[in-house]
Design a protein around this motif. Sequence first.
Motif, mmCIF file in Angstrom:
data_model
loop_
_atom_site.group_PDB
_atom_site.id
_atom_site.type_symbol
_atom_site.label_atom_id
_atom_site.label_comp_id
_atom_site.label_asym_id
_atom_site.label_seq_id
_atom_site.Cartn_x
_atom_site.Cartn_y
_atom_site.Cartn_z
ATOM 1 N N LEU A 115 0.822 -1.213 0.000
ATOM 2 C CA LEU A 115 0.000 0.000 0.000
ATOM 3 C C LEU A 115 0.854 1.261 0.000
ATOM 4 N N LEU A 116 1.946 1.232 0.752
ATOM 5 C CA LEU A 116 2.847 2.389 0.787
ATOM 6 C C LEU A 116 3.453 2.643 -0.590
ATOM 7 N N TRP A 118 2.185 1.808 -3.428
ATOM 8 C CA TRP A 118 1.106 2.222 -4.336
ATOM 9 C C TRP A 118 0.827 3.721 -4.220
ATOM 10 N N VAL A 119 0.630 4.204 -2.989
ATOM 11 C CA VAL A 119 0.280 5.617 -2.816
ATOM 12 C C VAL A 119 1.484 6.523 -3.073
ATOM 13 N N LEU A 120 2.688 6.070 -2.689
ATOM 14 C CA LEU A 120 3.878 6.899 -2.877
ATOM 15 C C LEU A 120 4.300 6.955 -4.342
ATOM 16 N N PHE A 121 4.131 5.854 -5.073
ATOM 17 C CA PHE A 121 4.467 5.845 -6.493
ATOM 18 C C PHE A 121 3.626 6.872 -7.247
ATOM 19 N N LEU A 186 10.014 4.099 9.695
ATOM 20 C CA LEU A 186 10.314 5.358 9.004
ATOM 21 C C LEU A 186 9.238 5.734 7.984
ATOM 22 N N ILE A 187 8.719 4.746 7.268
ATOM 23 C CA ILE A 187 7.796 5.043 6.175
ATOM 24 C C ILE A 187 6.349 5.126 6.646
ATOM 25 N N ALA A 188 5.943 4.183 7.462
ATOM 26 C CA ALA A 188 4.524 4.050 7.798
ATOM 27 C C ALA A 188 4.125 4.804 9.058
#
Length: 204
Positions: A115-116, A118-121, A186-188
């Motif tokens: 999901l990360l 997908w949204v970040l791309f 860090l990301i989520a």
Amino acid sequence: MQTGAVQWIICEHCDSLYEALPLSKGESAHCLRCAAVLGRSHRLSIEQLLALSIAAFVMFVFANVFPVISISMQGLHNEVTLWGSVQALAQGQITLIALVAGLAIILAPALQIALLFWVLFHAHRNEIAPGFKMCMRTLEHLRPWSMLEVCLLGILVAIVKLAGMLDVHAGVGLWAMAMLMVLIVLIAGKDIRRLWDELGVEPL
């Protein structure tokens, strides 16, 4: 929430309401009532977060392919992977625990990474990802279920306790899992919520 040109922040712990103000690099905002963190300055760009999500996918593959721990005793040798540990639990009378373990250390992190990315791309391309709202809300619900740190702590405790009786070694999978845990933190974290504002998506 937003009223006119003024943005507001609601404390998640005590429901205090504050006007959102821009933060400089390294600054953070705290609730005056309960001292909870209301927000932090953006330390990482969208491009950096996207790169970290790709690195998290690589670490996830390593953590599930390579053994997390190897045990040797009197010429006998055995290795176990994350998936192997879930399968071992499922063969006993604690199948429910195996399901919870599989959800917490395999399924939840895998969904988070997917999901990360997908949204970040799409955010990297200044686009709103299809299903953006559902993805972001799913990420919020997945955060408490991702328990890599608990699994890592359990493995380290097992290594320490078995070290006196057996020849125990941490495998590549264990180091990959430790790196994956750091990357997901860090990301989520709460910083990902900035995508709502940066992409101009209304929560409702």
